[in-house]
Design a protein around this motif. Structure first.
Motif, PDB file in Angstrom:
ATOM      1  N   GLU A 165       4.517   9.456  -3.442  1.00  0.00           N
ATOM      2  CA  GLU A 165       5.025   8.199  -3.995  1.00  0.00           C
ATOM      3  C   GLU A 165       4.507   7.992  -5.419  1.00  0.00           C
ATOM      4  O   GLU A 165       5.244   7.572  -6.307  1.00  0.00           O
ATOM      5  CB  GLU A 165       4.609   7.030  -3.095  1.00  0.00           C
ATOM      6  CG  GLU A 165       5.319   5.752  -3.406  1.00  0.00           C
ATOM      7  CD  GLU A 165       6.815   5.813  -3.158  1.00  0.00           C
ATOM      8  OE1 GLU A 165       7.546   5.103  -3.871  1.00  0.00           O
ATOM      9  OE2 GLU A 165       7.262   6.559  -2.275  1.00  0.00           O
ATOM     10  N   LYS A 166       3.234   8.316  -5.637  1.00  0.00           N
ATOM     11  CA  LYS A 166       2.635   8.180  -6.971  1.00  0.00           C
ATOM     12  C   LYS A 166       3.347   9.100  -7.968  1.00  0.00           C
ATOM     13  O   LYS A 166       3.692   8.684  -9.077  1.00  0.00           O
ATOM     14  CB  LYS A 166       1.147   8.520  -6.902  1.00  0.00           C
ATOM     15  CG  LYS A 166       0.436   8.456  -8.220  1.00  0.00           C
ATOM     16  CD  LYS A 166      -1.024   8.868  -8.063  1.00  0.00           C
ATOM     17  CE  LYS A 166      -1.696   9.042  -9.398  1.00  0.00           C
ATOM     18  NZ  LYS A 166      -3.028   9.633  -9.282  1.00  0.00           N
ATOM     19  N   LEU A 167       3.586  10.360  -7.571  1.00  0.00           N
ATOM     20  CA  LEU A 167       4.274  11.306  -8.454  1.00  0.00           C
ATOM     21  C   LEU A 167       5.710  10.864  -8.732  1.00  0.00           C
ATOM     22  O   LEU A 167       6.194  10.996  -9.860  1.00  0.00           O
ATOM     23  CB  LEU A 167       4.267  12.704  -7.832  1.00  0.00           C
ATOM     24  CG  LEU A 167       2.922  13.409  -7.823  1.00  0.00           C
ATOM     25  CD1 LEU A 167       3.018  14.709  -7.035  1.00  0.00           C
ATOM     26  CD2 LEU A 167       2.435  13.677  -9.236  1.00  0.00           C
ATOM     27  N   ARG A 168       6.374  10.337  -7.715  1.00  0.00           N
ATOM     28  CA  ARG A 168       7.746   9.876  -7.908  1.00  0.00           C
ATOM     29  C   ARG A 168       7.776   8.720  -8.909  1.00  0.00           C
ATOM     30  O   ARG A 168       8.621   8.681  -9.809  1.00  0.00           O
ATOM     31  CB  ARG A 168       8.344   9.435  -6.571  1.00  0.00           C
ATOM     32  CG  ARG A 168       9.845   9.185  -6.634  1.00  0.00           C
ATOM     33  CD  ARG A 168      10.422   8.803  -5.293  1.00  0.00           C
ATOM     34  NE  ARG A 168       9.906   7.558  -4.781  1.00  0.00           N
ATOM     35  CZ  ARG A 168      10.280   6.350  -5.224  1.00  0.00           C
ATOM     36  NH1 ARG A 168      11.139   6.258  -6.201  1.00  0.00           N
ATOM     37  NH2 ARG A 168       9.785   5.262  -4.690  1.00  0.00           N
ATOM     38  N   THR A 169       6.830   7.811  -8.788  1.00  0.00           N
ATOM     39  CA  THR A 169       6.755   6.678  -9.710  1.00  0.00           C
ATOM     40  C   THR A 169       6.461   7.160 -11.129  1.00  0.00           C
ATOM     41  O   THR A 169       7.087   6.705 -12.088  1.00  0.00           O
ATOM     42  CB  THR A 169       5.658   5.695  -9.254  1.00  0.00           C
ATOM     43  OG1 THR A 169       5.962   5.286  -7.922  1.00  0.00           O
ATOM     44  CG2 THR A 169       5.579   4.495 -10.164  1.00  0.00           C
ATOM     45  N   GLU A 170       5.514   8.096 -11.258  1.00  0.00           N
ATOM     46  CA  GLU A 170       5.197   8.639 -12.583  1.00  0.00           C
ATOM     47  C   GLU A 170       6.406   9.331 -13.195  1.00  0.00           C
ATOM     48  O   GLU A 170       6.671   9.190 -14.391  1.00  0.00           O
ATOM     49  CB  GLU A 170       4.027   9.617 -12.484  1.00  0.00           C
ATOM     50  CG  GLU A 170       2.690   8.949 -12.229  1.00  0.00           C
ATOM     51  CD  GLU A 170       1.567   9.952 -12.034  1.00  0.00           C
ATOM     52  OE1 GLU A 170       1.814  11.177 -12.108  1.00  0.00           O
ATOM     53  OE2 GLU A 170       0.433   9.505 -11.803  1.00  0.00           O
ATOM     54  N   ASN A 171       7.153  10.061 -12.385  1.00  0.00           N
ATOM     55  CA  ASN A 171       8.343  10.759 -12.872  1.00  0.00           C
ATOM     56  C   ASN A 171       9.379   9.758 -13.372  1.00  0.00           C
ATOM     57  O   ASN A 171      10.006   9.971 -14.417  1.00  0.00           O
ATOM     58  CB  ASN A 171       8.928  11.640 -11.767  1.00  0.00           C
ATOM     59  CG  ASN A 171       9.995  12.570 -12.272  1.00  0.00           C
ATOM     60  OD1 ASN A 171      10.069  12.881 -13.459  1.00  0.00           O
ATOM     61  ND2 ASN A 171      10.836  13.033 -11.368  1.00  0.00           N
TER      62      ASN A 171
END
Length: 158
Positions: free
Chosen positions: A89-95
């Protein structure tokens, strides 16, 4: 009777590895903490039933310990899953944030390959249309220039 102990222990844990609702809320309102009293009383009842049948209480205890180990493994696996899900979820948000910042400049590997294939296809169409009765260079050159700019932008970003 050993299955009775397994069922009793399984009854105290829901499908998600947590309590079946017979627990108390953790301080601060977190995850429900299962109470062990129902599982213990059920295990004691299973042991008494086994003793009344003339069976071995050690079997019930062994089954109880096995189920307890499996439940602990399930809890560990759930914790790992939750950690992975949070990281995803964190990586998706950063992306998403990166896409907002760079806008159209962000090009994935698949998009980059598609741009190159379109460029080569458009170039071939231009070359083929030169020898045709009705050349399409006026129509295709702007498209080729756009693709060149997109490819150059991608090369600059690398």
């Amino acid at each position: 009777a050993g299955a009775g102990a397994a069922a009793a222990a399984a009854d105290s844990v829901g499908a998600d590895g947590g309590g079946s609702g017979s627990g108390t809320a953790a301080p601060g309102g977190g995850e429900v903490v299962p109470e062990s009293a129902p599982a213990v009383s059920t295990t004691v009842a299973a042991m008494e039933a086994k003793r009344a049948e003339g069976g071995d209480v050690a079997e019930v205890m062994a089954e109880y310990e096995r189920v307890k180990r499996e439940l602990e493994q399930m809890r560990e696996m759930k914790a790992k899953y939750e950690e992975l899900r949070a990281n995803h979820e964190k990586l998706r948000t950063e992306n998403e944030e990166v896409r907002k910042i760079v806008g159209d400049m962000y090009v994935s590997v698949d998009e980059d390959r598609e741009i190159k294939e379109n460029y080569q296809r458009t170039y071939k169409e231009i070359i083929d249309s030169i020898t045709a009765n009705t050349p399409r260079t006026a129509e295709l050159m702007p498209k080729l220039y756009d693709l060149m700019v997109r490819m150059n932008d991608e090369d600059i970003r690398k």
